[in-house]
Motif scaffolding. Structure first.
Motif, short mmCIF file in Angstrom:
data_model
loop_
_atom_site.label_atom_id
_atom_site.label_comp_id
_atom_site.label_asym_id
_atom_site.label_seq_id
_atom_site.Cartn_x
_atom_site.Cartn_y
_atom_site.Cartn_z
N GLN A 169 1.08 -1.21 0.31
CA GLN A 169 -0.31 0.02 0.27
C GLN A 169 1.24 1.21 0.14
OE1 GLN A 169 -2.04 -0.65 3.61
NE2 GLN A 169 -3.09 -2.36 3.02
N GLU A 201 2.36 4.38 -0.99
CA GLU A 201 2.35 5.18 -1.70
C GLU A 201 3.89 6.47 -2.06
OE1 GLU A 201 -2.45 6.86 -2.26
OE2 GLU A 201 -0.82 6.47 0.04
N THR A 202 4.73 6.50 -1.26
CA THR A 202 5.65 7.90 -1.28
C THR A 202 7.08 6.91 -0.40
OG1 THR A 202 4.79 9.55 -0.64
CG2 THR A 202 6.89 9.81 -0.45
N GLY A 250 4.80 2.36 -9.72
CA GLY A 250 3.16 2.70 -9.14
C GLY A 250 2.92 3.74 -7.68
N ILE A 251 5.23 4.43 -7.46
CA ILE A 251 5.06 4.64 -6.31
C ILE A 251 5.37 5.96 -6.38
CG2 ILE A 251 6.47 5.97 -4.56
CD1 ILE A 251 5.52 3.13 -4.10
N LYS A 252 4.28 6.89 -6.41
CA LYS A 252 3.24 8.02 -6.93
C LYS A 252 4.87 9.45 -5.82
CE LYS A 252 -1.08 7.92 -5.77
NZ LYS A 252 -2.11 8.13 -4.77
N GLN A 279 -0.93 9.76 2.80
CA GLN A 279 -0.11 8.60 2.43
C GLN A 279 0.52 7.98 2.64
OE1 GLN A 279 2.16 9.83 -1.11
NE2 GLN A 279 0.80 11.18 -2.41
N LYS A 280 0.53 6.21 2.59
CA LYS A 280 1.28 5.63 3.01
C LYS A 280 2.67 5.75 3.13
CE LYS A 280 -2.04 3.10 5.17
NZ LYS A 280 -2.31 3.06 6.89
#
Length: 691
Positions: A391, A393-394, A530-532, A578-579
């Motif tokens: 999960q 994201e950053t 998909g890491i933002k 964000q996670k």
């Protein structure tokens, strides 16, 4: 105090959950976890209460599952022969029952001989299921698979469906056999990944070599490791040199050369030369023991999906049993329908309702994912962290030792003093520090040092010390500004250390670090996964951080940060909901590792601080294992979701078909045992990892 037991013959995920719940309720028990995959139970309680707790636990387990034996692991014996013979008996029983079913179904018998024949056959193939159901009902444990199968098949016998009742019990036993074999193979695969604990050590004594258990070797002792042997204990090579295979711990396939003075870790395989090792840690504290302990106990930290399945099964089964009862009774009572038809449909409902597929396959999938990650060189400390990893994201990185090699070298010196004198002064001030910058200065000088007094470390800035009654300052621009010392502007990229004597500027030296070979590729792979956002937090100056971030393709960089500054900046980033995963070296970055949603320790192999502070430990220095770990976690969660959707979907479909009369008991058995087997086989895919 914690003690671990084997639960021999534990072959039911739902049973494991019941045992864990019951043991937790024993007075004095502080914690209890049952690992279905490894058939192990860990109990934590005060040492003085253990004898009483152990006795009560044995009683409870015998009441819940009479076939399950609670065995102290220190007294464990090899049970393969028993398991093989048990498996052969089951195969023979199933084969004989199948032949007998065909004969009885084709034979032209009168009613009474036919009834007696099917009753005997039913008792032969399903008697153990009925007896277990009866024992559980007496104990108040009604809603389990044995109860469901017993009621459904006895009901079928009562309404005259003799062949179908026996066939359902036969197919159930076939399914249980296949499920047991599948789970057993999965257990062996997982244990095979972790079979890296050495069995013996060659202890060097006054009378020669002696083969002893690693637990009996003391710190400071000398051991011999020959080619082909696995290193039993952590230590330093005191004699000899060799190539070692580190793949069991690090996932790295390329052998590593080690010489005298190098650290060597338990679990490595010696490939070429005979080496002598001075033991630094006992067996319990060795790297291989810590890693095995963390991996084996990872299932005690359950992911939300696992907790959901446990709660779901407790509610789901009783609800479906009530619906089955209503289905069997309401239509005949209210609408004058045929009792036999609706009782048959209700019984079919019962067979379908057992949630075994979910209870077994979901924990198995998570443990498979943890085992697969371990094989790749990534230690995940619980299935909850594995789910969290998917999960993220950053990803926030430390710089030194994480994205760079942490091997600093003096690249440039600018001073009005003789260069050797300048280096001697800098090295003397930094002599008591273990920081990579200090070590690089000492490496560049390698001469006799000056006596130093009144050393004062300024966190994140530098060092103050007295040499020959003069106050020497060595540090970055911030330290110079705090002391009011004017220094020239330096444009060269690198870590700049200024030197001043009694507030008089003496000069500077530039120390540069080298970026890891796979760092840039790793950042690219994270973005592709998909890491933002990728971020760098570093104690180095902003200019150096920006230069490295631009080279690697990192989105944001914040420099000149003290340890508390890193925590503050991380909390600012976390405000976006964000996670966030923080990747650090596990030593200086422990506060940030602990504060992040997910802490990942880089280069943490053998580091106590890394293993304690982080949720995930990369067991070698490669940043490329981070995107690989994320890929493994996402694959594991995909399999979990597949099993949940498949298991519930098939059950709902067959329940609906059974309710309207389009599903026989054969379809019901498939919806229970067949779906469980397919889900278990799907779960085993989590063990496989691709390069």
């Amino acid at each position: 105090m914690e003690k671990t037991y084997e639960l021999k013959n534990l072959d039911c995920g739902n049973c494991a959950a019941k045992i864990e719940t019951a043991v937790k309720k024993i007075d004095g028990v502080q914690a209890a976890t049952v690992n279905f995959v490894q058939t192990k139970m860990a109990i934590t309680c005060p040492a003085e209460d253990f004898a009483k707790v152990e006795k009560q636990a044995q009683t409870i387990i015998h009441e819940l599952e009479p076939d399950v034996e609670m065995i102290d692991l220190s007294q464990q014996s090899d049970g393969h022969q028993h398991d093989d013979s048990h498996l052969k008996k089951d195969i023979w029983r199933i084969a004989l029952s199948f032949v007998a079913l065909i004969i009885l179904s084709l034979a032209n018998l009168n009613d009474l001989p036919r009834l007696i024949g099917f009753l005997l056959l039913y008792g032969f193939i399903g008697g153990d299921v009925v007896l277990t159901a009866a024992r559980n009902i007496i104990k108040g444990q009604v809603f389990d698979e044995h109860f469901l199968m017993a009621v459904a098949t006895i009901g079928a016998m009562l309404i005259g469906e003799y062949p179908e009742a026996v066939a359902v019990m036969l197919f159930y036993q076939v399914g249980e056999l296949f499920q047991s074999v599948a789970v057993g193979k999965s257990r062996k695969s997982i244990k095979g990944l972790l079979a890296i604990r050495p069995d013996y050590a060659n202890l060097r004594t006054a009378t020669g070599e002696q083969e002893v258990p690693p637990q009996e070797v003391a710190v400071g002792a000398e051991i011999i490791v020959k080619p082909g042997e696995r290193v039993p204990l952590d230590g330093i090579i005191s004699n000899g040199e060799t190539m070692v295979d580190t793949s069991a711990l690090t996932g790295e396939a390329v052998p590593r050369k080690l010489v005298v003075g190098d650290q060597i870790l338990s679990g490595f395989v010696n490939q070429t030369g005979v080496i002598q090792i001075t033991v630094e840690k006992n067996a319990a504290d060795s790297t291989v023991s810590r890693i095995l302990d963390l991996v084996e106990n990872a299932s005690s930290k359950k992911a939300p999906a696992e907790n959901f399945i446990t709660k779901f099964s407790r509610i789901y089964t009783p609800v479906v049993v009530i619906l089955a009862l209503l289905l069997a009774v309401v239509p005949p009572l209210l609408f004058q329908q045929a009792w036999s038809e609706w009782i048959y449909r209700g019984l079919t409902f019962l067979v379908i309702s057992c949630p075994c597929a979910l209870v077994v396959s979901v924990p198995l999938t998570f443990f498979g994912g943890i085992g697969g990650a371990s094989k790749a060189g990534v230690l995940v400390k619980g299935s909850n962290y594995l789910e969290l990893l998917s999960q993220v994201e950053t990803v926030v990185f430390d710089k030194t030792g994480t994205l760079t090699k942490g091997v600093f070298e003096v690249q440039e010196i600018a001073t009005s003093l003789p260069e050797k004198d300048f280096l001697r002064l800098a090295a003397s001030v930094e002599a008591n520090s273990s920081h990579p910058i200090a070590l690089s200065i000492l490496k560049a000088y390698q001469g006799e040092l000056l006596p130093v007094e009144d050393i004062q470390e300024i966190s994140g800035a530098g060092v103050l010390a007295t040499i020959n009654q003069k106050r020497i300052a060595a540090g970055n621009l911030r330290l110079m500004e705090e002391l009011g010392i004017l220094v020239p502007k330096v444009t060269t990229v690198g870590t700049i250390i200024y030197l001043a004597e009694d507030n008089d500027y003496l000069g500077y030296l530039i120390i540069a670090d080298e970026v890891k070979a796979d760092a840039q590729t790793s950042i690219q792979q994270l973005h592709q996964a998909g890491i933002k956002q990728t971020v760098m937090l570093t104690g180095d100056n902003q200019k150096v951080g920006t230069a490295i971030a631009e080279k690697l393709g990192i989105d944001q960089v914040y420099g000149d940060l003290l340890p508390e500054g890193k925590v503050e900046k991380l909390e600012e980033l976390m405000a976006d909901n964000q996670k966030i995963a923080f990747v650090g070296d596990g030593m200086n970055d422990a506060p940030v590792l602990a504060r992040a949603d997910l802490g990942i320790a880089m280069g943490g192999l053998g580091s106590d601080a890394a293993i304690e502070a982080a949720d995930v430990v990369i067991m070698n220095d490669a940043p490329s294992l981070i995107p690989k770990a994320i890929a493994i976690s996402k694959k594991t969660l995909r399999i979990v979701k597949q099993n949940i959707i498949f298991s519930i979907g098939i059950k709902v479909l067959v329940l609906a078909l059974g309710a309207v009369g389009f599903a026989s008991m054969g379809a019901a058995v498939f919806a229970d045992v067949g779906v469980t087997l397919i889900a278990v086989l799907n779960a085993m895919r989590a063990l496989r990892t691709k390069d």
